[in-house]
Design an enzyme around this catalytic site. Structure first.
Site, PDB file in Angstrom:
ATOM      1  CG  ASP A 155      -8.287   4.309  -4.697  1.00  9.73           C
ATOM      2  OD1 ASP A 155      -9.143   4.241  -4.935  1.00  9.73           O
ATOM      3  OD2 ASP A 155      -6.575   3.577  -5.131  1.00  9.73           O
ATOM      4  CE1 TYR A 215      -6.607   3.234  -0.759  1.00 11.53           C
ATOM      5  CE2 TYR A 215      -4.643   3.533   0.064  1.00 11.53           C
ATOM      6  CZ  TYR A 215      -5.235   1.921  -0.692  1.00 11.53           C
ATOM      7  OH  TYR A 215      -4.713   1.116  -1.619  1.00 11.53           O
ATOM      8  CD  GLU A 254      -2.496  -0.418   0.158  1.00 15.09           C
ATOM      9  OE1 GLU A 254      -2.689   0.205  -0.653  1.00 15.09           O
ATOM     10  OE2 GLU A 254      -3.318  -1.744  -0.706  1.00 15.09           O
TER      11      GLU A 254
END
Length: 358
Positions: free
Chosen positions: A140, A122, A40
């Site tokens: 996102d 996020y 991520e």
DNA sequence: GAAGCGTGGGG
DNA sequence: TCCCCAAGCTT
């Protein structure tokens, strides 16, 4: 605003995902929180294609959170060329905090996760939902675009307040906890492969094609609305590839700002002519033996554009104390950002020739 | 809240 | 060539 459209999408989206999930290295079953975290962070503002190689190499170097907490220069070297280098520094800070504050594991609450450097709204949502099956949204750019279209919403998605509202709508559309990881990833996959940015999305392939509000209104290709971004400023710089018997001169950039803490070829502001460049060298206490060549190079950052004039020359290994004369092996250990790639090529070429002739 | 922070790929 | 941008976060 018709947020029921988002809820309507949930079931068909999950079905779509069963057939259309992209095969990605970080999508194992069961998910490993450390792996999810690394992926991520790498994926922030960065394309999947660019991340693949880096991800594999990174996990070879740092298989566990404890390995990452111990890593030093090798960490930045692993990140070389990927950009946004504060991500790598924050990764290590967070790993060290996790060792001290959370018993060597990533914490499993939103508050604790977002307290770690580099983990925001996020990323916390992605880790919690994908790795731990918690009912948390991960919103996102893909999700914002998808949501704006399915609801036919023309509010500016670069506005933080609008984003917050979108996030709460997505939260209400989430499936039960055990499907939230799939849901969040499905939203991103759909955005990345079907509900594309820039022009016409591939609506016929979309699980929301029969009720998408933007499609009904024929507005899918003009959504989402984003505020125009401001332009770049231009900077002229003069870069020196100084070659001595000890290698090429590198120095460390300042600890803050652009390319913080990375290695660079000595450079000064302005597009200097050779006589002016010679004056700079004199100032540094460097005696040129031979001027090899002049190179023009350009590098474009998000907010700055560097127009560079490079001078390649032979000299004695003198100069300021912070100059570090690096041979081929040193280059393999030092993190030099892509902005200087053209000059690194030049230096390595000369160094190889030198080492070959010795 | 706006600006700073990288890079490479596609239209 | 130029512009857009891509799974954001920090200050």
């Amino acid at each position: 605003m018709d947020q029921s459209k988002l809820k309507q999408l949930t079931a068909p989206l999950l079905s779509w995902y069963e057939q259309n999930a992209r095969k990605l290295p970080w999508r194992e079953t069961p998910a490993n929180a450390y792996h999810v975290w690394i992926s991520e962070i790498m994926l922030q503002q960065t394309r999947v294609a660019a991340v693949r190689e880096y991800y594999a190499r990174f996990l070879r170097e740092f298989p566990t959170l404890a390995d990452l907490a111990r890593g030093e220069e090798r960490l930045m070297k692993c990140w070389e060329g990927l950009g946004y280098y504060s991500r790598a520094r924050n990764l290590q800070k967070a790993a060290r905090q996790a060792m001290e504050r959370f018993g060597g594991e990533l914490p499993r609450t939103y508050e604790d996760l977002t307290s770690l450097p580099g983990i925001g709204d996020y990323t916390a949502g992605a880790i919690l939902s994908i790795a731990w099956g918690q009912r948390v949204p991960a919103v996102d750019g893909n999700v914002l675009r998808l949501a704006a279209r399915i609801m036919d919403c023309d509010e500016d998605i670069s506005d933080i307040k609008v984003r917050r509202r979108f996030r709460s709508w997505v939260e209400e559309a989430l499936p039960p906890a055990e499907r939230c990881g799939d849901y969040n990833q499905a939203m991103m996959d759909l955005g990345a492969t079907v509900c594309l940015p820039n022009g016409e999305p591939m609506c016929l392939l979309c699980p929301g094609r029969d009720f998408c509000a933007a499609r009904e209104a024929g507005r899918q290709s003009s959504l989402p609305v984003k505020a125009p971004k401001k332009g770049r400023r231009l900077e002229e710089r003069t870069v020196f590839v100084l070659l001595s018997s000890q290698g090429a001169a590198l120095r460390r950039r300042p600890e803050t700002g652009l390319l913080a803490g990375l290695w660079e070829f000595p450079n000064v502001e302005g597009a200097l002519r050779e006589e002016e460049a010679a004056r700079v060298l004199k100032c540094w206490g460097i005696e040129p033996l031979r001027w090899e060549k002049r190179i023009a190079a350009k590098h474009i950052f998000t907010h700055v554009e560097w127009h560079m004039t490079g001078y390649v020359l032979l000299c004695q290994p003198s100069g300021p104390a912070d100059f570090c004369w690096s041979d081929g092996r040193d280059f393999a250990d030092k993190t030099v950002p892509t902005a200087f790639a053209r000059f690194r090529e030049e230096a390595l070429e000369h160094l190889e020739r030198q080492e070959g002739s010795e």
